[in-house]
Design an enzyme around this catalytic site. Sequence first.
Site, PDB file in Angstrom:
ATOM      1  N   GLY A 507      61.594  33.445  54.860  1.00 50.92           N
ATOM      2  CA  GLY A 507      60.805  33.404  56.085  1.00 50.92           C
ATOM      3  C   GLY A 507      59.543  34.241  56.022  1.00 50.92           C
ATOM      4  O   GLY A 507      58.956  34.547  57.058  1.00 50.92           O
ATOM      5  N   SER A 508      59.090  34.595  54.819  1.00 51.52           N
ATOM      6  CA  SER A 508      57.900  35.448  54.690  1.00 51.52           C
ATOM      7  C   SER A 508      56.679  34.829  55.360  1.00 51.52           C
ATOM      8  O   SER A 508      55.885  35.533  55.983  1.00 51.52           O
ATOM      9  CB  SER A 508      57.583  35.709  53.220  1.00 51.52           C
ATOM     10  OG  SER A 508      58.683  36.300  52.597  1.00 51.52           O
ATOM     11  N   THR A 549      58.736  42.226  53.196  1.00 53.33           N
ATOM     12  CA  THR A 549      58.252  42.545  54.539  1.00 53.33           C
ATOM     13  C   THR A 549      57.661  43.956  54.583  1.00 53.33           C
ATOM     14  O   THR A 549      56.587  44.169  55.141  1.00 53.33           O
ATOM     15  CB  THR A 549      59.398  42.402  55.558  1.00 53.33           C
ATOM     16  OG1 THR A 549      59.838  41.040  55.534  1.00 53.33           O
ATOM     17  CG2 THR A 549      58.939  42.753  56.957  1.00 53.33           C
ATOM     18  N   ALA A 731      59.314  48.250  59.834  1.00 50.84           N
ATOM     19  CA  ALA A 731      60.370  47.386  59.299  1.00 50.84           C
ATOM     20  C   ALA A 731      60.789  47.842  57.911  1.00 50.84           C
ATOM     21  O   ALA A 731      59.958  48.236  57.098  1.00 50.84           O
ATOM     22  CB  ALA A 731      59.887  45.938  59.240  1.00 50.84           C
ATOM     23  N   GLU A 736      69.138  42.017  50.843  1.00 49.64           N
ATOM     24  CA  GLU A 736      70.278  42.293  49.981  1.00 49.64           C
ATOM     25  C   GLU A 736      71.452  42.993  50.671  1.00 49.64           C
ATOM     26  O   GLU A 736      72.606  42.779  50.307  1.00 49.64           O
ATOM     27  CB  GLU A 736      69.786  43.081  48.760  1.00 49.64           C
ATOM     28  CG  GLU A 736      69.139  42.107  47.789  1.00 49.64           C
ATOM     29  CD  GLU A 736      67.981  42.645  46.974  1.00 49.64           C
ATOM     30  OE1 GLU A 736      66.996  43.069  47.607  1.00 49.64           O
ATOM     31  OE2 GLU A 736      68.066  42.636  45.747  1.00 49.64           O
TER      32      GLU A 736
END
Lengths: 775, 161
Positions: A507-508, A549, A731, A736
């Site tokens: 979703g980058s 992110t 963020a 992972e």
Amino acid sequence: MARKPKAGGFVPTVVEVEGRTETRIVEVPAFEPAPWTDQASLHIVGTNVPRMDAAEKVTGRARYTADIERPGMLHAYILRSTVPRGAVRTFDAAAARAMPGVFDILGPGDAPAKTRLFHRDITYAGQPVAAVCATTLREARAAAHAIVVEYDTLPFAVTFADAVAPDAPSVRPAGNTPAVSPLVIARGDVDAGLQAADVVITREYRTPVQLHTALEPHGAACEWDGDRLTVWESTQGIFRVRADVARALDVPQSNVRVIKDYMGGGFGAKNGAGAHTYVAALLARRTARAVRCLNDREAEQLDSGNRPATVQRVTLGAKKNGTLTAIRLSADVPLGISGWEGGPAQIYHEMYACPNVRSEERFAYVNTSGMQAFRGPGYVEGAFGLESAMNELARELTLDPLALRKKNFAKKDPRQGRPYSGNALLECYEKAASAFGWPPAVDGSPLTVNRQPLTRSSSTPTRTALGRGLACQVWPTGGGPPSYANVRINNDASIDVLAGTQDLGTGSRTVLSQIAAEALGANIAHVRAVIGDTQSLPYAGNSWGSMTTASVGPAVRMAAEDARRQLFDAAAAMLGTTPDTLESRDSRIVVRDTDRSMTFAEVTGKLGNVMIQGKGSRGPNPAGVAINTFGVQMAEVEVDLDTGVVRVLRIVAAHDAGRIINPALAESQMQGGILQGMGYALFEERIVDARFGVALNTSMHDYKIPTMADVPEMTILWADGADSTANHTGARGIAEPPVIPTAPAIAAAVADAIGAVVREIPLTPWRVLGALAAP
Amino acid sequence: MRLTVNGRVHDVTVRDDETLLELLRERLALTGTKLTCDRGECGACTVQLDDATVYSCLTLAVACDGAAVRTVEGLAPPGTLSPLQQAFIAHDAAQCGYCTPGQLVAAQALLDRNASPTEEEIRAAMSGNLCRCGTYPKIVTAIRAAAGTESGTAEETIRGA
């Protein structure tokens, strides 16, 4: 706390990549935006913006590397060794060359040394021996199998024990163990800690080789235009592929363009160029055609990386009240023929406040395909040992396993004594316990006779038992520089966010667009992330280590802030005010406390082709601070006592990853990570026949990954709060962490259900039945 | 041979060893349908063949003479999205997206024969379609939303087709 470096110039900074610490020299950005704290009023960041490339994915329009077609494109197929060790004695491709559609064949000696392709010396089954390109894949494959290869076979070692035996065959010329082995990491005095303990337990745990099994295989399509090469590659790191290809083929990086638009999963195995890339590039050059080379499923399961197996001997010492006095790990890790030393030790040093910790990891090269990072490398394996041992210790101490964790909570990084940028693990414990119902009510025996398992359609009554367990995780997720981004405002006020990163399905694209829209005060529907092309985009690092992110996000935010400053400068002149009186939201600039405003489009329309371009870069990490994601997961399982089949009924996961940019996407990623961890716990295991040195289960039928029928009820919870120390978006990473505690939590639940501990995963029916049958 | 794909009639000459998947991807440029395992184990190549849901990697093209095939590209007219596709977007039912075309075709076939499947029926019908990203819970939610068996309505999506 962080000392603010002076803008401009270069400073050293520490970046943790999948447990490995690197010091990098990075430039200090021109300015660093003030952090988005918990008090920041955010409108787009933190909301469930639908995945911005979802329409492409649900219509079949998304183009993956496997879908790349070029005029006149040829298809390449790699022939692989069928023996684990030996030498190619004869190589006869004459018949293959005469077969229909065949254009070219590469065999021993035909590839540049730096590609490391087509050696006569064979060191594992699956090693590329030759490659054929032909008009169709079918023709290429048929011709490859018509090549006559004869081997002089040699003794091999496919197990750790065989590789380190005194009379072991030579796995690699420089030795069967890497120079760092044995790798010892220690703090305090473990022997003294064990002497001071009231209770000491020693247990041995085993974890299997897990295969990434991305649905899109590794692959590349290559096309030369003179001395310039374009590579379409399914990769987590376009710039790394560019560097690899440039080095291997001895061409300048500026002559190599790597494109990755969509990819069908990576999970750690697609971090650089591979045999398929070099084969496609070399054959494309020789044939003056575009060439596509994709692994078939067997090659993908055989030779595209894996999570290595481990044996972990764990000793824990604790006081009666649960305070840990010593942690000792002794681990054996067979790496395959190549790889890095991603052993299980790190989490033993990082999870708990224990003054005395010592790990000794022994690595060996063996004659099987090389390992690659696999989602949470080392920590996933290590968590199974450490967290399983913690659960056994709790039983030994007759303590609640959650109380044992709380007792040993690390208020600061136990390894280096650094403060955490944020650590809400205790909050995670509370949230998970509340949602799951922990500790489970003591209701006598958990055995439930004659209960129908959910999956069984037969009417035969079965005996099943319920059990519950938990496990924890810590993972370094600070990200870091270098990473760059540009934000361009076009004259219709549409906005391009340019960053040389890649979206693996994480979703980058969406998350970076949200950050840009937030910083600009733009309507998210006007923002488009342009990623995945080394030729036109500024550098970003690999998408690995849960880093994207936290690494690229701040660069995007800075670029957007820079663009907004310029837009406000222009708008201020048009509105007859000063920029500091302006604010923006939904692509409209408002003069504060007035009714005067202009839309972005009105401003850019007046600017015409004067383009606003913001520049951003990721600044250094705060010095002397540990940046981690923490979490706990609780599992409930049902075990069929007659068949040994384990069914996971529910998982509650609570993690602290700072600010969650997009909760819906984060939830998807957590669910997926839990399911990969569940596969590791229950089904997944590459099996190598030690007599022949070949992998047996290289299909998706024989290597089991979870299906929809296996999915438990999952509850995903987050600790509240942004981490404004880690970086100015607040963020940290999440990719992972959900994998790490899943297997030990499930194993603990199974032990709870059957009253016996299975210390080897996957928890296959025969292992469960074996534990049940043990005296 | 002649076959109808997503409502369009094609007259093609195929090799006797050519699979339906090869025909769709290589001759008709319908690359939404994916090749993953090439042996009927993963479901990424799922298409609808007349009334059946088949693995196109295991289906010989010559056996499809006269048949009607529906792929992901045929779930809705170009530029539009079917309710199921909209539900997949609204409920984030695609991560990397590689298995998604097969999931959608299998799910649409399920809804065509059972307009309001229970969760258990969805799980049973869809367990032949593997997803390594583990998007399964969202796929279940999306299918139930499209069937109207999930409480609440599909959210407004920001981007359409």
